[in-house]
Write an enzyme that holds these catalytic residues in place. Structure first.
Site, mmCIF file in Angstrom:
data_model
loop_
_atom_site.group_PDB
_atom_site.id
_atom_site.type_symbol
_atom_site.label_atom_id
_atom_site.label_comp_id
_atom_site.label_asym_id
_atom_site.label_seq_id
_atom_site.Cartn_x
_atom_site.Cartn_y
_atom_site.Cartn_z
ATOM 1 N N LYS A 1 0.822 -1.215 0.000
ATOM 2 C CA LYS A 1 0.000 0.000 0.000
ATOM 3 C C LYS A 1 0.861 1.272 0.000
ATOM 4 C CE LYS A 1 -3.998 -2.159 2.302
ATOM 5 N NZ LYS A 1 -4.953 -2.061 3.439
ATOM 6 N N TYR B 1 -12.448 -1.883 -3.546
ATOM 7 C CA TYR B 1 -12.982 -2.023 -2.185
ATOM 8 C C TYR B 1 -14.514 -1.900 -2.149
ATOM 9 C CZ TYR B 1 -8.422 -2.139 0.141
ATOM 10 O OH TYR B 1 -7.177 -2.511 0.604
ATOM 11 N N ASN C 1 -2.134 0.330 6.810
ATOM 12 C CA ASN C 1 -1.575 -0.913 7.356
ATOM 13 C C ASN C 1 -0.689 -1.707 6.384
ATOM 14 O OD1 ASN C 1 -3.644 -1.828 5.774
ATOM 15 N ND2 ASN C 1 -4.739 -2.921 7.391
ATOM 16 N N HIS D 1 -2.119 -5.442 1.625
ATOM 17 C CA HIS D 1 -3.404 -6.123 1.453
ATOM 18 C C HIS D 1 -3.134 -7.539 0.995
ATOM 19 C CE1 HIS D 1 -7.337 -7.291 -0.113
ATOM 20 N NE2 HIS D 1 -6.679 -7.707 -1.196
ATOM 21 N N GLU E 1 -9.640 -10.685 -7.551
ATOM 22 C CA GLU E 1 -8.745 -9.542 -7.317
ATOM 23 C C GLU E 1 -7.552 -9.554 -8.288
ATOM 24 O OE1 GLU E 1 -7.773 -9.606 -3.161
ATOM 25 O OE2 GLU E 1 -9.789 -8.990 -2.570
HETATM 26 N N1 LIG Z 1 -12.042 0.117 11.495
HETATM 27 C C1 LIG Z 1 -11.290 0.521 10.451
HETATM 28 N N2 LIG Z 1 -10.853 1.789 10.374
HETATM 29 C C2 LIG Z 1 -10.126 2.218 9.332
HETATM 30 N N3 LIG Z 1 -9.757 1.431 8.289
HETATM 31 C C3 LIG Z 1 -10.167 0.163 8.327
HETATM 32 C C4 LIG Z 1 -10.946 -0.368 9.399
HETATM 33 N N4 LIG Z 1 -11.194 -1.668 9.138
HETATM 34 C C5 LIG Z 1 -10.600 -1.925 7.967
HETATM 35 N N5 LIG Z 1 -9.986 -0.833 7.482
HETATM 36 C C6 LIG Z 1 -9.221 -0.712 6.229
HETATM 37 O O1 LIG Z 1 -9.894 -1.409 5.197
HETATM 38 C C7 LIG Z 1 -9.066 -2.471 4.711
HETATM 39 C C8 LIG Z 1 -9.938 -3.637 4.366
HETATM 40 O O2 LIG Z 1 -10.542 -4.143 5.532
HETATM 41 P P1 LIG Z 1 -10.708 -5.700 5.769
HETATM 42 O O3 LIG Z 1 -11.630 -5.871 6.888
HETATM 43 O O4 LIG Z 1 -10.993 -6.359 4.458
HETATM 44 O O5 LIG Z 1 -9.252 -6.070 6.302
HETATM 45 P P2 LIG Z 1 -8.147 -7.047 5.780
HETATM 46 O O6 LIG Z 1 -8.763 -8.128 4.950
HETATM 47 O O7 LIG Z 1 -7.256 -7.463 6.896
HETATM 48 O O8 LIG Z 1 -7.299 -6.044 4.951
HETATM 49 P P3 LIG Z 1 -7.032 -6.063 3.430
HETATM 50 O O9 LIG Z 1 -8.370 -6.295 2.757
HETATM 51 O O10 LIG Z 1 -6.436 -4.714 3.141
HETATM 52 O O11 LIG Z 1 -6.074 -7.185 3.302
HETATM 53 C C9 LIG Z 1 -8.070 -2.726 5.831
HETATM 54 O O12 LIG Z 1 -6.857 -3.281 5.391
HETATM 55 C C10 LIG Z 1 -7.856 -1.336 6.388
HETATM 56 O O13 LIG Z 1 -6.924 -0.633 5.578
#
Ligand SMILES: Nc1ncnc2c1ncn2[C@@H]1O[C@H](COP(=O)(O)OP(=O)(O)OP(=O)(O)O)[C@@H](O)[C@H]1O
Length: 143
Positions: free
Chosen positions: A11, A51, A114, A117, A128
């Protein structure tokens, strides 16, 4: 165990920290092979599309703004149990909860920025990978 493919994104925060190589090294050391890779700067439409499942969530606008704030590196990774292995290497979504030695523990501070992804299932991985790569851009590792 099945040979799988998964999508990984480095990211904008991690690209800005100049840790692309360090992150790729973790995947390769764990036995995952890169079968597709490119740097992109996502448009708002591309980030919203990727997303789309989160579009009703309160953090959606901030997530799209973050994902378009700078270039990313998208990768198709291949290997035994690749989906689970990638997520194990990444660590928990919230870096504060990520296990020591994972990418998010080492390269991220907050849940909204974070570092990486990774696809959460074989089915979403296929969708994806196709979102970012044409068939010709994903290469079989034949030697
Ligand atoms: N509570 C939150 N506040 C802010 N950003 C969030 C929150 N929850 C998720 N995100 C963001 O949205 C992304 C997608 O959320 P998801 O729940 O799919 O997490 P993930 O599967 O661990 O991450 P990713 O899809 O990025 O691998 C997260 O990686 C994070 O960047």
């Amino acid at each position: 165990m099945a040979l799988e493919r998964t999508l990984s994104i480095i990211k904008p925060d991690a690209v800005a920290k100049n840790v692309i190589g360090a992150i790729v090294n973790r995947f390769e050391t764990a036995g995952l092979r890169i079968v597709g890779q490119k740097m992109m700067h996502l448009s708002k439409e591309q980030a919203e599309g990727f997303y789309a499942e989160h579009k009703e969530r309160p953090f959606f606008a901030a997530l799209v703004e973050f994902m378009t704030s700078g270039p990313i590196v998208v990768m198709a990774l291949e290997g035994e149990d690749a989906v689970r292995k990638n997520r194990e290497i990444m660590g928990a979504t919230n870096p504060q909860e990520a296990a020591a030695g994972t990418l998010r523990a080492d390269f991220a501070e907050t849940i909204d920025e974070n570092a990486v992804h990774g696809s959460d299932a074989v089915e979403s991985a296929a969708r994806e990978i196709a979102y970012f790569f044409s068939d010709e851009e994903v290469c079989a590792r034949t030697r």
